[in-house]
Design a protein around this motif. Structure first.
Motif, PDB file in Angstrom:
ATOM      1  N   UNK A  22       0.664   7.718  -0.615  1.00  0.00           N
ATOM      2  CA  UNK A  22      -0.258   6.389  -1.714  1.00  0.00           C
ATOM      3  C   UNK A  22      -1.747   6.288  -1.243  1.00  0.00           C
ATOM      4  N   UNK A  23      -2.382   6.388  -2.148  1.00  0.00           N
ATOM      5  CA  UNK A  23      -3.870   6.244  -2.130  1.00  0.00           C
ATOM      6  C   UNK A  23      -4.310   5.635  -3.396  1.00  0.00           C
ATOM      7  N   UNK A  24      -5.637   5.847  -3.510  1.00  0.00           N
ATOM      8  CA  UNK A  24      -6.254   4.774  -4.622  1.00  0.00           C
ATOM      9  C   UNK A  24      -5.981   5.446  -6.152  1.00  0.00           C
ATOM     10  N   UNK A  25      -5.428   6.852  -6.297  1.00  0.00           N
ATOM     11  CA  UNK A  25      -5.023   6.944  -7.537  1.00  0.00           C
ATOM     12  C   UNK A  25      -3.339   7.468  -7.660  1.00  0.00           C
ATOM     13  N   UNK A  26      -2.817   6.984  -6.555  1.00  0.00           N
ATOM     14  CA  UNK A  26      -1.415   7.080  -6.846  1.00  0.00           C
ATOM     15  C   UNK A  26      -0.668   6.064  -7.860  1.00  0.00           C
ATOM     16  N   UNK A  27      -0.003   6.563  -8.669  1.00  0.00           N
ATOM     17  CA  UNK A  27       0.809   5.821  -9.811  1.00  0.00           C
ATOM     18  C   UNK A  27       2.247   5.401  -9.181  1.00  0.00           C
ATOM     19  N   UNK A  28       2.535   4.081  -8.949  1.00  0.00           N
ATOM     20  CA  UNK A  28       3.434   3.521  -8.395  1.00  0.00           C
ATOM     21  C   UNK A  28       4.646   3.192  -9.676  1.00  0.00           C
ATOM     22  N   UNK A  29       5.800   3.290  -9.200  1.00  0.00           N
ATOM     23  CA  UNK A  29       6.896   2.722 -10.311  1.00  0.00           C
ATOM     24  C   UNK A  29       7.516   1.336  -9.863  1.00  0.00           C
ATOM     25  N   UNK A  30       7.653   0.458 -10.842  1.00  0.00           N
ATOM     26  CA  UNK A  30       8.311  -0.606 -10.558  1.00  0.00           C
ATOM     27  C   UNK A  30      10.044  -0.540 -10.379  1.00  0.00           C
ATOM     28  N   UNK A  31      10.372  -1.116  -9.379  1.00  0.00           N
ATOM     29  CA  UNK A  31      11.790  -1.071  -9.051  1.00  0.00           C
ATOM     30  C   UNK A  31      12.590  -2.500  -9.357  1.00  0.00           C
ATOM     31  N   UNK A  32      13.030  -2.707 -10.392  1.00  0.00           N
ATOM     32  CA  UNK A  32      13.427  -4.047 -10.680  1.00  0.00           C
ATOM     33  C   UNK A  32      12.486  -4.969 -11.443  1.00  0.00           C
ATOM     34  N   UNK A  33      12.431  -6.297 -10.590  1.00  0.00           N
ATOM     35  CA  UNK A  33      11.541  -7.192 -11.080  1.00  0.00           C
ATOM     36  C   UNK A  33      10.076  -6.943 -11.209  1.00  0.00           C
ATOM     37  N   UNK A  34       9.298  -7.298 -12.374  1.00  0.00           N
ATOM     38  CA  UNK A  34       8.226  -6.829 -12.656  1.00  0.00           C
ATOM     39  C   UNK A  34       7.153  -8.222 -12.785  1.00  0.00           C
ATOM     40  N   UNK A  35       7.263  -9.305 -12.383  1.00  0.00           N
ATOM     41  CA  UNK A  35       6.741 -10.553 -12.201  1.00  0.00           C
ATOM     42  C   UNK A  35       6.637 -11.028 -10.937  1.00  0.00           C
ATOM     43  N   UNK A  36       5.500 -11.037  -9.994  1.00  0.00           N
ATOM     44  CA  UNK A  36       5.345 -11.482  -8.753  1.00  0.00           C
ATOM     45  C   UNK A  36       5.131 -12.816  -8.797  1.00  0.00           C
ATOM     46  N   UNK A  37       6.054 -13.694  -8.325  1.00  0.00           N
ATOM     47  CA  UNK A  37       5.956 -15.201  -8.031  1.00  0.00           C
ATOM     48  C   UNK A  37       6.353 -15.660  -6.579  1.00  0.00           C
ATOM     49  N   UNK A  38       6.164 -16.843  -6.218  1.00  0.00           N
ATOM     50  CA  UNK A  38       6.518 -17.070  -4.867  1.00  0.00           C
ATOM     51  C   UNK A  38       7.970 -16.883  -4.410  1.00  0.00           C
ATOM     52  N   UNK A  39       9.053 -17.020  -5.487  1.00  0.00           N
ATOM     53  CA  UNK A  39      10.369 -16.866  -5.296  1.00  0.00           C
ATOM     54  C   UNK A  39      10.835 -15.472  -5.744  1.00  0.00           C
TER      55      UNK A  39
END
Length: 603
Positions: free
Chosen positions: A157-174
Motif C-alpha cells: 500500500x502506497x499513495x496510488x493503492x486503491x483500497x476496498x471497503x469491508x463493511x461499514x462505509x461511514x467513519x464515526x466515533x462508534x
C-alpha cells in the motif's frame, strides 16, 4: 522621582518599539507572502498547462528501495473546485461531532476534513474551516500512512493503492471503517480507521503473510502541504514543521528556514510525534512506539513545491503464515488547550502539549491562560474574564504597589528639598548625589520603589498578548457591542466616525473606541504626577499617550481593553494612596495648566 520617570519612559519605549516593529515589519511581510503565494500558484498552473494537464494518478512514480514513495499531486494542479476534486475518487465518509469530510480510497489518505465548530470569519454563515484538501488543489494538504516494500513483498500500500471497503462505509466515533488490499505475493493488508469525538484518528494496519517465505517491509507516514498560511507568522508564534522525537526533543522549522535548509533529519526515535502546525490548527502523526522510526522534516522542489513531515520505521518482519500489526495515530484539528493536554496525558504522547507555542515564558503564559479560561467558565465571556484577571493581578501586587505609591507620594513631599539640593550643588554632581542619598536615607525613601509596579506589568502584558495571540479559545471570542473578536483589533475608527461614514481607511488610521479609551486613561494616569521640569521629558509625557493610541490600535482588542482597565484601576489606587499619605494629587492642576492659555512674552 526622576529615576522612576526615566524607568517608565524606558519601558514605554520598549513597548513602542514592539508596536512599530509589528506595524512596519510584520504587516508588510504578510503582504509580501500573500503576493508570493499568488505567484507560486500562477507558476503551478502554467506548469500544468505546459504538461498537458497530466493526472497524478495516471502513472506511478518509481520508488527507490527503502525510500518513502513520492507524494501524490506533485506533477499537476487542477483548476477545478474542491467538490469536483473530491468527486474524482471513491471515498469513505467521516462524520463526528467535531469533523466532517472523507477518506480517499486511493492511498487511504486523509485529504478532506472540515472543522464543524470553526468558521473562517465571525459571521455565523461563513464557511467552515477546511483543514485538509485533495493534493490536486493549489492548497493541497493531507496525511497519509503506507508501506515501503521490496521485490519479495510485491506491491504494498502506497499513495496510488486503491483500497476496498469491508463493511461499514461511514467513519464515526462508534463505527470504525475497515479497508483491505491484497497483492500477488500472498500479502493481505487490513487497515482499520477509528476516530474519537474530537480530532484524533487511530490507524491500525494488520499484514497477513499467506506466502511461503518471511517478508520485511517498513511503515511510513507523512503530512504533506503544498501551500503555506496566507498571513506570515511573527516571532510570537511558530508556524511550520514541528515535532518532538527522541533525545533531541522539540524540533521547529519555519517555512522560510526549511526552504533554505531543504531537509532536517533528527536521530531515530521510539516515541514522539511530528507534523505541520498553523496558528490555530495542526496535523500531526504519532508513530507506533513498538518500532524504531526515522523522523524527517523536508522541503521539496521537484514538480510542485511542498512541505513535508514524515517518518519511516525500521523493517518489520512477517513470517510465513503469520501476521503483524502496526498502529499509528493522526491528529487533525484545532489546537484546543484542554484537548491537547488530554491527549498528551491519556494517550501518553510525549510532550504533545508543545504543539501549542507557549513560548520561553510558558511558566507565565500557561497560568495566565488557566486563570482567564477558569474565569471564562464562570462569567461566560472572555472579555469579562480579562477584566477580572486584571483585578486579580492588581490584588496580587497590591502590597508592593502600595509601598511603591507611598514612596512616590513621599518623594513628592520632599521635592522642594530635592530642588534645593540640585541648585546648591549644581556644579558638583558628586556632592549632589551624596546629598540626595542622605535625603533618601533620612526620609526613608526608596527612589526605585516606583519602578517595580511598572516592571512587574511587563511580563503580565506580554503573557496576555501571547495568550490572546496563540490560543484558539480567544479566536472569535466576543466581548460586548462592536467587539466580536477579542483576538482581532478594534474594527471601528474615529476617522470615519466609527462607521457612520462609509469610508475604507488605511490600517494606520483604524483608531477605534477602545484604543481611544486606553489613550485617555494613560494620559490621566501620567497627569497624576507633577509635570517634569525637563522640557524633553514633559514633551515625551505629553505625546506618549497619543503615540500609544495609534500603535496599540493594531493590537488585539482584548489586550487594549486590559490596558485601559489596568490604567483605570491604577489611577484609583494611586489616588487613594496619595490621599492617605497627604500628598497632593496633581491631576486637576495639571489638566488646568495644560489647557490654560499661556501668557505672551509681552504680558
Amino acid at each position: 522621582m526622576e529615576n522612576n520617570r526615566n524607568f517608565f519612559i524606558t519601558i514605554a519605549l520598549s513597548v513602542l518599539i514592539l508596536a512599530v516593529w509589528q506595524y512596519f515589519y510584520v504587516l508588510p511581510r504578510s503582504e509580501a507572502q500573500r503576493e508570493a503565494a499568488r505567484i507560486e500558484q500562477q507558476r503551478v498552473e502554467e506548469q500544468k498547462k505546459a504538461a498537458g494537464g497530466t493526472n497524478p494518478g495516471d502513472t506511478a512514480t518509481p520508488v527507490a528501495p527503502g525510500a518513502i514513495p513520492n507524494a501524490p499531486g506533485t506533477d499537476a494542479v487542477t483548476p477545478a473546485g474542491r467538490e469536483q476534486a473530491l468527486a474524482t475518487s471513491k471515498r469513505v465518509k467521516i462524520d463526528t461531532p467535531s469533523l466532517e469530510g472523507s477518506i480517499n480510497l486511493t492511498g487511504a489518505r486523509l485529504d478532506d476534513l472540515r472543522l464543524k465548530h470553526y468558521t473562517e470569519t465571525v459571521d455565523k454563515n461563513s464557511p467552515e474551516i477546511s483543514l485538509l484538501n485533495p493534493a490536486v488543489l493549489p492548497n493541497g494538504y493531507y496525511a497519509e500512512i503506507g508501506f515501503v516494500g521490496n521485490d519479495k513483498t510485491g506491491a504494498v500500500p502506497g499513495p496510488e493503492t486503491v483500497w476496498s471497503v469491508d463493511g461499514n462505509a461511514t467513519l464515526t466515533p462508534t463505527t470504525p471503517v475497515t479497508l483491505t488490499y491484497s497483492n500477488d505475493k500472498g500479502l493481505t493488508f487490513k487497515r482499520t480507521f477509528s476516530v474519537d469525538t474530537n480530532y484524533m484518528f487511530t490507524v491500525s494496519d494488520t499484514v497477513q503473510n499467506s506466502g511461503a517465505a518471511p517478508v520485511s517491509l517498513s511503515n511510513y507516514g507523512r503530512v504533506t502541504r503544498f501551500d503555506k498560511p496566507a498571513v506570515a507568522s511573527t516571532y510570537v508564534l511558530h508556524e511550520g514543521l514541528i515535532g518532538f522525537t527522541g533525545t533531541e526533543g522539540l524540533q521547529e522549522h519555519k517555512y522560510a528556514s526549511i526552504e533554505k535548509d531543504k531537509q532536517a533529519t533528527p536521530g531515530k526515535s521510539t516515541d514522539g510525534w511530528l507534523g505541520i502546525t498553523d496558528k490555530y490548527w495542526a496535523v500531526t502523526l504519532v508513530p507506533s512506539e513498538k518500532q524504531p522510526f526515522q523522523p524527517r522534516f523536508a522541503y521539496f522542489e521537484d514538480g510542485r513545491h511542498r512541505y513535508q513531515s514524515d517518518f519511516l520505521t525500521d523493517p518489520i518482519t512477517v513470517d510465513a503464515g503469520q501476521s503483524a500489526t502496526v498502529e499509528s495515530e493522526i491528529f487533525a484539528g484545532a489546537k484546543e488547550v484542554a484537548k491537547i493536554n488530554a491527549y498528551a496525558e491519556d494517550r501518553h504522547i510525549k510532550r504533545f502539549d508543545l504543539l501549542i507555542d507557549w513560548g520561553w515564558f510558558h511558566f507565565i503564559t500557561k497560568p495566565m491562560f488557566w486563570l482567564i479560561d477558569t474565569l471564562y467558565k464562570f462569567f461566560g465571556n472572555f472579555g469579562l474574564a480579562i477584566l477580572a484577571t486584571t483585578v486579580i493581578v492588581k490584588a496580587l501586587f497590591f502590597p508592593l504597589a502600595n509601598k511603591s505609591y507611598a514612596s512616590m507620594a513621599n518623594m513628592k513631599k520632599v521635592q522642594p528639598k530635592m530642588l534645593e539640593i540640585r541648585e546648591k550643588y549644581a556644579d558638583d554632581k558628586m556632592k549632589q548625589q551624596q546629598a540626595m542619598m542622605e535625603l533618601y536615607k533620612t526620609e526613608k525613601i526608596n527612589p526605585l520603589a516606583g519602578c517595580w509596579p511598572v516592571a512587574l506589568q511587563i511580563p503580565v502584558f506580554f503573557s496576555l498578548y501571547k495568550v490572546l495571540y496563540i490560543t484558539i479559545e480567544m479566536r472569535h471570542a466576543p466581548f460586548f457591542g462592536w467587539i466580536q473578536d477579542l483576538a482581532a483589533p478594534d474594527p471601528t475608527s474615529i476617522f470615519n466616525l466609527f462607521g457612520l461614514i462609509p469610508l475604507t481607511l488605511p490600517h494606520m488610521l483604524m483608531i477605534g473606541v477602545w484604543p481611544l479609551i486606553m489613550g485617555v486613561t494613560m494620559f490621566l494616569q501620567m497627569r497624576m504626577n507633577p509635570t517634569p521640569p525637563d522640557p524633553t521629558q514633559a514633551a515625551i509625557f505629553t505625546w506618549m499617550p497619543v503615540i500609544f493610541t495609534f500603535m496599540m490600535a493594531g493590537f488585539p482588542a482584548g489586550l487594549v481593553i486590559y490596558w485601559a482597565w489596568n490604567n483605570t484601576l491604577s489611577i484609583l489606587q494611586q489616588g487613594v494612596i496619595m490621599k492617605r499619605q497627604g500628598a497632593k494629587i496633581e491631576l486637576w492642576d495639571n489638566l488646568v495648566a495644560l489647557f490654560r492659555k499661556k501668557p505672551s512674552p509681552a504680558e
